[in-house]
Structure formats: C-alpha cells, structure tokens
Design a protein around this motif. Structure first.
Motif, mmCIF file in Angstrom:
data_model
loop_
_atom_site.group_PDB
_atom_site.id
_atom_site.type_symbol
_atom_site.label_atom_id
_atom_site.label_comp_id
_atom_site.label_asym_id
_atom_site.label_seq_id
_atom_site.Cartn_x
_atom_site.Cartn_y
_atom_site.Cartn_z
ATOM 1 N N SER A 161 -18.177 8.846 -1.357
ATOM 2 C CA SER A 161 -18.733 7.921 -2.341
ATOM 3 C C SER A 161 -17.696 7.039 -3.030
ATOM 4 O O SER A 161 -18.058 6.098 -3.729
ATOM 5 C CB SER A 161 -19.473 8.720 -3.423
ATOM 6 N N GLY A 162 -16.419 7.337 -2.855
ATOM 7 C CA GLY A 162 -15.408 6.538 -3.539
ATOM 8 C C GLY A 162 -14.051 6.648 -2.874
ATOM 9 O O GLY A 162 -13.767 7.606 -2.149
ATOM 10 N N THR A 163 -13.219 5.660 -3.126
ATOM 11 C CA THR A 163 -11.876 5.628 -2.549
ATOM 12 C C THR A 163 -10.880 5.179 -3.607
ATOM 13 O O THR A 163 -11.137 4.219 -4.339
ATOM 14 C CB THR A 163 -11.805 4.657 -1.359
ATOM 15 N N MET A 164 -9.766 5.891 -3.694
ATOM 16 C CA MET A 164 -8.690 5.526 -4.605
ATOM 17 C C MET A 164 -7.504 5.010 -3.803
ATOM 18 O O MET A 164 -7.076 5.636 -2.835
ATOM 19 C CB MET A 164 -8.250 6.735 -5.437
ATOM 20 N N VAL A 165 -7.003 3.868 -4.203
ATOM 21 C CA VAL A 165 -5.847 3.271 -3.535
ATOM 22 C C VAL A 165 -4.709 3.150 -4.539
ATOM 23 O O VAL A 165 -4.903 2.674 -5.657
ATOM 24 C CB VAL A 165 -6.191 1.882 -2.963
ATOM 25 N N VAL A 166 -3.537 3.595 -4.146
ATOM 26 C CA VAL A 166 -2.339 3.422 -4.963
ATOM 27 C C VAL A 166 -1.456 2.392 -4.260
ATOM 28 O O VAL A 166 -1.211 2.490 -3.062
ATOM 29 C CB VAL A 166 -1.564 4.747 -5.136
ATOM 30 N N LEU A 191 0.827 -1.204 0.000
ATOM 31 C CA LEU A 191 0.000 0.000 0.000
ATOM 32 C C LEU A 191 0.863 1.256 0.000
ATOM 33 O O LEU A 191 1.788 1.385 0.807
ATOM 34 C CB LEU A 191 -0.909 -0.007 1.223
ATOM 35 N N GLU A 192 0.568 2.185 -0.905
ATOM 36 C CA GLU A 192 1.324 3.444 -0.987
ATOM 37 C C GLU A 192 0.513 4.621 -0.473
ATOM 38 O O GLU A 192 1.009 5.448 0.288
ATOM 39 C CB GLU A 192 1.739 3.678 -2.441
ATOM 40 N N SER A 193 -0.755 4.720 -0.861
ATOM 41 C CA SER A 193 -1.588 5.824 -0.396
ATOM 42 C C SER A 193 -3.063 5.498 -0.583
ATOM 43 O O SER A 193 -3.434 4.642 -1.390
ATOM 44 C CB SER A 193 -1.245 7.137 -1.119
ATOM 45 N N VAL A 194 -3.886 6.211 0.178
ATOM 46 C CA VAL A 194 -5.340 6.051 0.120
ATOM 47 C C VAL A 194 -5.966 7.434 0.069
ATOM 48 O O VAL A 194 -5.549 8.340 0.797
ATOM 49 C CB VAL A 194 -5.878 5.298 1.355
ATOM 50 N N ARG A 195 -6.961 7.609 -0.780
ATOM 51 C CA ARG A 195 -7.635 8.907 -0.887
ATOM 52 C C ARG A 195 -9.133 8.705 -1.059
ATOM 53 O O ARG A 195 -9.566 7.967 -1.944
ATOM 54 C CB ARG A 195 -7.068 9.685 -2.070
ATOM 55 N N GLU A 196 -9.908 9.340 -0.209
ATOM 56 C CA GLU A 196 -11.363 9.277 -0.285
ATOM 57 C C GLU A 196 -11.915 10.461 -1.058
ATOM 58 O O GLU A 196 -11.337 11.547 -1.049
ATOM 59 C CB GLU A 196 -11.968 9.290 1.131
ATOM 60 N N PHE A 197 -13.071 10.253 -1.719
ATOM 61 C CA PHE A 197 -13.700 11.324 -2.476
ATOM 62 C C PHE A 197 -15.130 11.543 -1.998
ATOM 63 O O PHE A 197 -15.840 10.592 -1.661
ATOM 64 C CB PHE A 197 -13.708 10.983 -3.976
#
Length: 336
Positions: free
Chosen positions: A258-263, A242-248
């Motif tokens: 409503s959404g989550t981006m995972v790098v 896991l590098e990063s997590v970002r919620e939208f």
C-alpha cells in the motif's frame, strides 16, 4: 515489506539484482496504465474526497483577498518569562481545555474506511513541508513534476531526504516510477509566488503528460549531478540521487502493498543569491517564503516566527541539583 539498499557502499551487482523485481513490476504496471490512459492517483482522489466544498469557487469568493502586506516577522514567545517546570503558557485555558476528553481511535476498527486514516493524519500532522519533485524517465522522454507533503529531511551528513508514496512499486505513481528507474531527482521548495502553479502539478494526468506545461513553471537544465531539471522559480533546490527504496504492506488488506518510502541523498544545493548569507549556511525565510500543507486542500503560509534558546542542562536547568528541585516541586504541585 521490501527493502532495497542503493547507497554508494552497496555492490553494483546487488543494486541491479534488487531492482530487478521492481523493473518487472513497472513493465506490467506501465502496460496497465497505458491501457487506461489514467494516472494511478485518480481513484485515490475519488476515495479521499479531499475537497469539502460542493461550490469551491463560491466559498473562495466569499473569503478575504490574499494579504500582500503580510511579510515574515519575528515576535516574542507567548510567555517570555516562562521558567523550567512551568508547563503550559498563558495561552492555555485549563478550565476549558481540561474538561475536554480525548477519543481513542483504532485505525483498523470494523467499518472504518481506509481513507479516514489518511484524512485524519494529514489534518493532524501539520504543518508539513512540501517537496516539489522534478524527475524524468531514464531516456529523458518523459518529464514529471509533483508536490509531496510526505516529505522531510532526515539527516545532514550525508544530506538525506525521505519521500512517501501512497502506491506500490507494481502500480507506481509517476514520480516513483521515474525515481526508481532513473535513480535521481531534484527537490525544490515551494514559495508563495508560485503556489498555484505548484498545486496544478498535483493533477491526475497520464504518465506521458508533462506537469511543466500544465503549471507554467520554468525548467532549468543546469544541474551538475543529475539530468532532471530544477525549478527556476524555486529559491532553494537540491539535486538528489536514489539511496534506498522500501515497500510497506497494508494492515487493512494483508498481502497488498500500500505504500513506498524512498530515501534520496542530496548531492548539490542551489540557493538564490539574495536568500543566502555570506557564509552560505543560512537561508532567509523572508526571501524563501515557504508554503506548507495542512489537512484537506489547505496550504499554510509562514508569516510569523519566534526564537527560543536551546537550554543547557548544567547552566540553565541547574544540573542534577536543579533537576531534583524541579522533581520535588512537581510532586508538591501534583499533591495539591
């Protein structure tokens, strides 16, 4: 919007603090999911109405059999003699295409259901590669396997991949929960010979149900950097951290995530020996035979390809002089 950096350069204390709120959300969400004994994706599927056929098996039975004789091959481009400034090739019928008007769509126009945007986008952004993600809970007691077409490679040094989840950290999908808690996964690429099994893992099963058992694909526990298993049947797999997590936040429902981006960062590659070249830098598409996602419940095969050289500005375009000639030609054509 929440952003949590987890790269190697991030101090450990910051990592732990960043994930604190996410962990608390998971505890609340887990209790809710256990009470309902239901996957978070169940309601989404009901809203999306992805299957357009009331009698799917009947429709499928009316179609031709899978073409076993269709193998990957290269063809010429549609117009091998195409030259700079020529625009479209001979496949386009200007008379038929140019008379068709484009329709402007506001994603949030009054009365437009949110699932419409989803269905429109997955049918227009095609074909999409599929990340077949293997993950597990930190103690290894729960093992998950799921396909994601909100997926792609975004960098090669370091190798970075993005996964998109149509869920928040508070009510996470199973893979998202495992990813944030264990901070690792394996991304596998789906080939033709296990597409049905891979699709089966998209089932809306409870969190404690293993999609490995439902699909019948084989877990291999030989990864060196992560504890999650790779898929034996996959020609290509990547161990990831896991590098990063970002919620939208939702635009349609402000205040709701409503959404989550995972790098994730790839730490090790696995390639079947008959698919890799001697230099170990190229995978044969004829062996990989990758599947892609289109709209609705549609998948795509990769059976034909073309090769086109990347142009060089000085040698092929003619440098600045050649560019100016192309500009003049365009002005002349537009004035006719």
């Amino acid at each position: 919007m929440t952003f949590m950096p987890l790269c190697k350069s991030t101090p450990r204390l910051l990592i732990d603090h960043s994930l604190g709120s996410a962990t608390r959300k998971f505890i609340t969400a887990s209790a809710s999911l256990k009470a309902s004994n239901m996957s978070v994706s169940t309601k989404q599927e009901a809203d999306y109405k992805r299957n357009p056929h009331p009698d799917f098996k009947g429709v499928e039975a009316s179609r031709p059999d899978w073409d076993k004789g269709s193998h990957f091959r290269y063809t010429k481009t549609a117009d091998p003699s195409w030259s700079f400034g020529s625009g479209t090739n001979a496949l386009r019928d200007p008379a038929a295409a140019d008379e068709k008007k484009h329709i402007s769509i506001d994603p949030y126009e009054p009365g437009r259901p949110a699932p419409f945007n989803y269905k429109l986008l997955i049918s227009g952004i095609v074909p999409r590669p599929i990340g077949f993600v293997s993950s597990q809970s930190p103690d290894g007691s729960v093992r998950n396997l799921a396909p994601f077409s909100y997926f792609n490679m975004i960098n090669h040094d370091p190798p970075l991949f993005v996964l998109g989840f149509a869920s928040s950290l508070e009510t996470p999908k199973d893979t998202l929960k495992n990813l944030v808690e264990s901070r690792e996964c394996v991304i596998n690429i789906i080939s033709e010979d296990f597409i049905e099994a891979a699709n089966a893992t998209s089932v809306d099963s409870p969190y404690d149900v293993s999609e490995w058992d439902i699909s019948g694909v084989t877990p291999v526990h030989d990864c060196l950097d992560v504890r999650a298993a790779r898929v034996k049947e996959a020609v290509f797999s990547v161990e990831c951290k896991l590098e990063s997590v970002r919620e939208f936040e939702s635009r349609a429902k402000p205040g709701k995530k409503s959404g989550t981006m995972v790098v994730v960062e790839g730490t090790r590659f696995w390639v079947r020996e008959d698919a890799i070249n001697e230099e170990r830098n190229l995978i044969d598409p004829a062996v990989l035979r990758p599947m892609s996602r289109l709209g609705g419940i549609t998948y795509g095969r990769v059976t034909e390809a073309i090769e086109i050289l990347r142009p060089r500005f000085e040698e092929d375009v003619g440098g600045r002089e050649g560019y100016e000639k192309l500009k003049e030609k365009r002005k002349s054509d537009d004035s006719k």
